[in-house]
Design a protein around this motif. Structure first.
Motif, short mmCIF file in Angstrom:
data_model
loop_
_atom_site.label_atom_id
_atom_site.label_comp_id
_atom_site.label_asym_id
_atom_site.label_seq_id
_atom_site.Cartn_x
_atom_site.Cartn_y
_atom_site.Cartn_z
N HIS A 133 3.41 -0.56 18.52
CA HIS A 133 3.72 0.55 17.62
C HIS A 133 2.63 1.60 17.71
CE1 HIS A 133 6.92 -1.94 16.11
NE2 HIS A 133 6.10 -2.83 15.59
N ASN A 193 6.58 2.70 22.77
CA ASN A 193 5.66 2.91 21.64
C ASN A 193 6.09 4.16 20.89
OD1 ASN A 193 3.28 0.90 21.58
ND2 ASN A 193 3.45 1.35 23.77
N HIS A 194 5.17 4.76 20.15
CA HIS A 194 5.48 6.01 19.43
C HIS A 194 4.50 7.10 19.86
CE1 HIS A 194 8.07 3.50 17.05
NE2 HIS A 194 7.07 2.82 16.52
N ASN A 226 9.10 6.81 24.46
CA ASN A 226 8.07 7.38 23.61
C ASN A 226 8.53 8.76 23.15
OD1 ASN A 226 5.50 5.69 23.37
ND2 ASN A 226 5.92 5.51 25.55
N THR A 245 -1.02 -0.85 16.20
CA THR A 245 -0.76 0.50 15.70
C THR A 245 -1.92 1.41 16.05
OG1 THR A 245 -1.71 -0.13 13.57
CG2 THR A 245 0.67 -0.34 13.80
N ASP A 297 0.65 5.03 18.40
CA ASP A 297 1.06 6.42 18.21
C ASP A 297 -0.08 7.35 18.62
OD1 ASP A 297 -0.78 6.29 16.10
OD2 ASP A 297 0.77 5.91 14.61
N SER A 312 2.96 10.44 21.61
CA SER A 312 3.50 11.80 21.64
C SER A 312 2.54 12.73 22.36
CB SER A 312 3.75 12.29 20.20
OG SER A 312 2.53 12.26 19.46
#
Length: 997
Positions: free
Chosen positions: A283, A305-306, A329, A261, A285, A308
């Protein structure tokens, strides 16, 4: 590629031990005799035939003859220094006498059948520098005193074995170790922070081990010399340490398929030597901010993944970048124009983000772009005209965007173009005529645009999928299409008639021409479409009768010819088809609906046909009139009333009996004195908790042997299990009883990460219950053949990396059964429905009711009856009843063919079996057409085709021509990119070791 370097100090040690060896406790003649003892210990394998003591004289040449034996290297003083015997089919443990050869520096037994535990006798090899035991059958734990092995050890590989437990902290006390390969084992404990003490370490491979969840130890950031770190799928959690920025020599970092994460540390983007970065499927971000200073990057995969924010401008400075994967993503904003100027970029995958703006106009002009996928974004503007300037573009995928303008004419001069998907955009104009001349083009998906123009009279032979629905095409539809399998042209402006000769469309599986202006009759030549499973000709101007030849479409499941001008009666032949959807509404059909179609499944299939009638009110049609036959219908009605009354009384009596029995059954079911519990795994539960959960609300499956329930112990977050209840009856069927006993015997004694865990068995005189670990994603066949749906009720496709991972996992389980179990176990019912998938899509072999233990490994045994499932049974087993490990190899080969083609095991068409069908499609364009359309990703095409061919090898008619499961597993593992990198590192190091002598 990561290179492992021999430091000056180690090089000096090697030279001294080579030029000035310690005095051996054995003479050269005694060392030769030791080799002969080792050969005999291993059962005199054929590969060691050159090891023969055929000289009885005392001359010097005979005393040193062993130095020229296969796999043996000696020093200038004729002492053995190197034993290298990879891939020689050696069976058995490592003999204790091996280290009597005290000058040994190099042992390589890679890819054999070495069994047993790690032998402490190797500690006696005091000069050992290189130890390769990878790809064997070693079990147990790594000894806690592993630090007692030679302090000169530079290279240690125990990869691809069956080691379990923890990696001991003492491994951090190997002072000179440079390469450590522990990947692909069954370690289910922890890996120690003491690994950070290995100051000379350059290569660390821990991937594909089911460690207990753990964070990345900060101590790993002390490995200043580390070049290669591979920790894919190791249950990592938490964040990537910022101190990774201290690993200045790091070339390859793979932390993919974990649960990491937080953001990607900015320091990683500044590592000066980093070439490959793989953080796929975590995971992670946050945004990628700051400077991109890792200017040597060749490959970046941070997909799934997350992440941005905008794609950093710094990516446009990576002049060596070849592959950029950032798909799945939440990246937004425009793709930096500078990315289009990169000279080495050949693979771009940015799909499923929120990217906007226009595509970089220079894309493809400065590099030999091979794969380009920006689908599922919000990109506008036109497609760049130079995408195929390099002449090697294979796949162009830009669907589900806001693209406008015409398709570039330059795509016509794209000789390797195989796949073009631009559906769901706002493209206009004609398709460039030259595109139909692209000889490698197989997939064209341009539906849902504003494209116009006419189609060529003949669809090129190479195109197998043509989707142009919801556009503005006009004219007649093509009259020829030799290899077309999917043709969707609904909602256009096509006119004219359906071609009279449909024989040239004989491979069609889906034909949709609805919503056009097509007239004339449905041709009788429709019988040529014997592979067709979907036919939609609705909302046209078709006339005439439905041809009776439609009975030939035995594969048809969906038929929609509604809203036309069809007349006449419905052919009874339609009732012979296995239709799941039928719509003949809004025509001018007449007569009685065939009796077989008068049921609720088709209650909406015949509406708005005034001339149709039915004897059943279910169809909402007028009743068909019948003439009197002169019988006394009053008497018949009376007799019928009496019969029904008697049947009603009998039913009430039967229900009463069942209620009494059910009450007694429930009382007995919860009477724990009547049940016996046997535990195979340590777990805190009792029989009562299981038995009270066997309700219809918890039923998740049923079959010939009984039912399967999902049981949750404790609260909502408690332990979840699957309970299989063998058919309940007073006298359990002897066949089912035997299968139950076999499953308990085998699963109760074996343990492997890729074999489903049997937790307990509960039994009484009426019922047998088997309690297993719960597999969240159920069986493989549901995903391949049953349109498996996710919780969001959207169709989920298994991509190729997931399918390959499933194949590797299942192969590991079978490999363990054949080589790690004593005696070997043959499953005898390997099939996609017996390969279960956990929540991470990890594969586990299940259902051991037909399994058999072999007396002698590799030797066939005759059984009393053939067992297995249709489509998976090898030919020799069916007629000779001889069972060996090659039975499982054949069945697994069918599974490989299912994974690569998407077809069912019995779906061989005119060829009969899937194995025969695959053999006839094993070359050239037929091979490509054989592959499942869901996985035709150019990035994986070579390995998909190779796995397809591996499936054909496994299903060879003669068992002797099939590979072993060990060979199959090795063949599958070669496609893991990081395994290949590890192998290359090993090769490089071996060369360096040889050159340093």
């Amino acid at each position: 590629m990561a290179n492992t370097r021999i430091t000056p100090a180690i090089f000096l040690t090697l030279m001294i031990s080579y030029l000035c060896p310690k005095t051996s406790s054995l003479t050269p003649e005694q060392e030769k005799q030791t080799l002969l003892q080792i050969k005999n210990f291993w059962g005199n394998p054929a590969s060691l035939q050159s090891w023969e003591d055929n000289n009885n004289n005392n001359n010097n040449s005979s005393k040193t003859a062993h130095c020229h034996w296969f796999g043996i290297t000696c020093s200038s003083h004729s002492f053995i220094t190197n034993i290298s015997l990879p891939s020689q089919n050696i069976n058995g443990p490592i003999p204790d006498s091996l280290c009597n050869l005290t000058n040994l520096t190099h042992i390589d037994l890679y890819y054999n059948y070495i069994s047993g535990q790690f032998p402490p006798s190797l500690y006696n090899c005091s000069n050992l520098q290189y130890l390769e035991l990878g790809q064997n059958l070693l079990v147990g734990t790594i000894p806690s005193d592993i630090n007692h092995i030679s302090s000169s050890l530079v290279y240690l590989s125990l990869q691809s074995n069956n080691f379990t437990g923890d990696i001991p902290p003492s491994i951090g006390q190997l002072p000179n170790i440079q390469s450590l390969f522990l990947n692909d084992n069954l370690f289910n404990g922890s890996f120690p922070a003491e690994l950070g003490q290995l100051s000379s370490l350059q290569t660390l491979c821990l991937a594909y081990n089911p460690f207990t969840p753990a964070t990345i130890p900060q101590e790993l950031c002390k490995l200043k010399n580390l070049r290669f770190l591979w920790m894919a799928m190791t249950n990592l959690i938490g964040e990537i340490p910022d101190s990774f920025s201290n690993l200045l020599y790091l070339k390859q970092l793979d932390l993919s398929m974990n649960k990491l994460t937080g953001p990607i540390p900015a320091g990683i983007w500044m590592l000066p030597n980093l070439q490959i970065l793989n953080l796929y499927a975590n995971h992670l971000d946050g945004e990628i901010n700051g400077t991109i200073g890792a200017l040597n990057l060749l490959e970046i995969d941070i997909s799934t993944n997350h992440l941005s924010g905008a794609i950093a401008e710094g990516f446009g400075k990576l002049k060596n970048l070849q592959a950029l994967a950032m798909y799945n993503n939440n990246f937004s904003s425009e793709i930096p124009a500078s990315i289009g100027l990169l000279p080495s970029l050949i693979n771009i995958r940015l799909f499923n983000n929120r990217l906007t703006g226009v595509l970089p106009p220079e894309l493809g002009k400065h590099s030999k772009l091979w794969n380009f996928d920006v689908s599922d974004n919000r990109i506008s503007g036109e497609l760049p005209v130079g995408l195929c300037t390099g002449g090697v573009l294979t796949s162009l995928v830009a669907s589900d965007n806001n693209l406008t303008g015409r398709l570039p004419e330059s795509l016509c001069a794209c000789p390797r173009l195989d796949n073009i998907q631009v559906y769901n955009n706002s493209l206009t104009g004609d398709i460039p005529a030259g595109m139909w001349l692209a000889v490698n083009l197989t997939t064209v998906m341009m539906n849902d645009n504003q494209l116009s123009g006419t189609m060529p009279e003949e669809v090129p032979w190479n195109i197998s999928r043509l989707q142009i629905a919801n556009n503005r095409f006009f004219g007649t539809i093509p009259s020829k299409a030799g290899n077309l399998q999917v043709f969707e042209a609904a909602n256009n402006q096509f006119s004219g008639e359906i071609p009279r000769n449909l024989g040239s469309f004989s491979r069609l599986q889906l034909l949709s021409l609805s919503g056009n202006q097509i007239s004339g009759e449905i041709p009788r030549s429709i019988s040529a479409l014997r592979f067709l499973n979907t036919l939609n000709l609705s909302h046209n101007q078709l006339s005439g009768e439905i041809p009776p030849e439609i009975r030939s479409l035995q594969a048809l499941t969906t038929l929609d010819i509604s809203v036309n001008r069809l007349t006449g009666e419905i052919p009874p032949a339609i009732a012979e088809l296995k239709l799941t959807f039928l719509n003949l509404s809004s025509n001018q059909l007449s007569g009685e609906v065939p009796a077989a179609l008068q049921n609720s499944a088709y209650n909406q299939s015949f509406l708005a046909n005034p001339g149709l009638c039915s004897l059943s009110p279910i169809l909402n049609l007028g009743a068909c009139g019948h003439k009197s036959d002169g019988r006394d219908h009053t008497s018949v009605a009376l007799i019928l009333f009496i019969v029904l009354g008697i049947l009603g009384l009998l039913s009430m009596a039967l229900i009463a009996v069942m209620v009494v029995r059910n009450y007694k059954g429930k009382r007995d079911k919860l009477d724990l004195t009547k049940w016996k519990l046997t535990l195979f795994q340590s777990l805190d539960f009792n029989e009562h908790q299981i038995l009270k959960s066997l309700t219809e609300a918890n039923l998740i499956g049923s079959g010939g042997a009984g039912k399967v329930y999902k049981v949750v112990l404790g609260d909502h977050a408690g332990e979840i299990m699957a309970v299989k209840q063998i058919r309940s009856c007073r006298t359990l069927d002897s066949k089912l009883e035997k299968q139950f006993q076999t499953e308990v015997k085998i699963l109760g004694t074996i343990r492997h990460a890729n074999i489903v865990k049997l937790i307990a068995c509960i039994s009484n005189v009426d019922s047998k219950l088997l309690v297993y670990e719960y597999m969240e994603n159920k069986s493989l066949d549901r995903w391949l053949h049953s349109k498996q749906r996710s919780e969001s009720d959207e169709y989920v496709k298994l991509d190729w990396p997931t399918r390959l991972s499933i194949a590797i996992g299942a192969a590991k389980g079978l490999c363990y059964m054949h080589y790690g179990c004593k005696p070997p176990v043959v499953h005898r019912d390997v099939k996609s429905s017996n390969i279960l998938l956990d929540k991470e899509f990890g594969a586990k072999i299940a259902d051991f009711g037909l399994a058999k233990e072999l007396v002698n490994a590799g030797e066939p045994e005759i059984v009393s009856a053939v067992a297995g499932s249709f489509g998976y049974i090898p030919p020799e087993y069916a007629y000779s009843r001889k069972v060996s490990e090659k039975v499982d190899v054949y069945s697994f080969g069918i599974v490989l063919l299912e994974l690569t083609t998407g077809r069912k095991a019995h779906d061989g068409g005119d060829d009969g079996s899937l194995a025969d069908w695959a053999w006839h499609h094993s070359d050239g364009k037929q091979l490509f057409e054989a592959l499942d359309e869901d996985i035709r990703d150019p990035a994986y095409m070579q390995e998909i085709e190779t796995v397809f061919k591996l499936g054909i090898m496994c299903t060879a008619a003669l068992p002797s021509r099939r590979p072993t499961m060990k060979g199959v597993l090795q063949g599958l593992l070669q496609f893991d990119k990081m395994v290949a990198v590890c192998d290359q590192i090993q090769t490089n190091l071996s060369v360096q070791c040889e050159s340093s002598k």
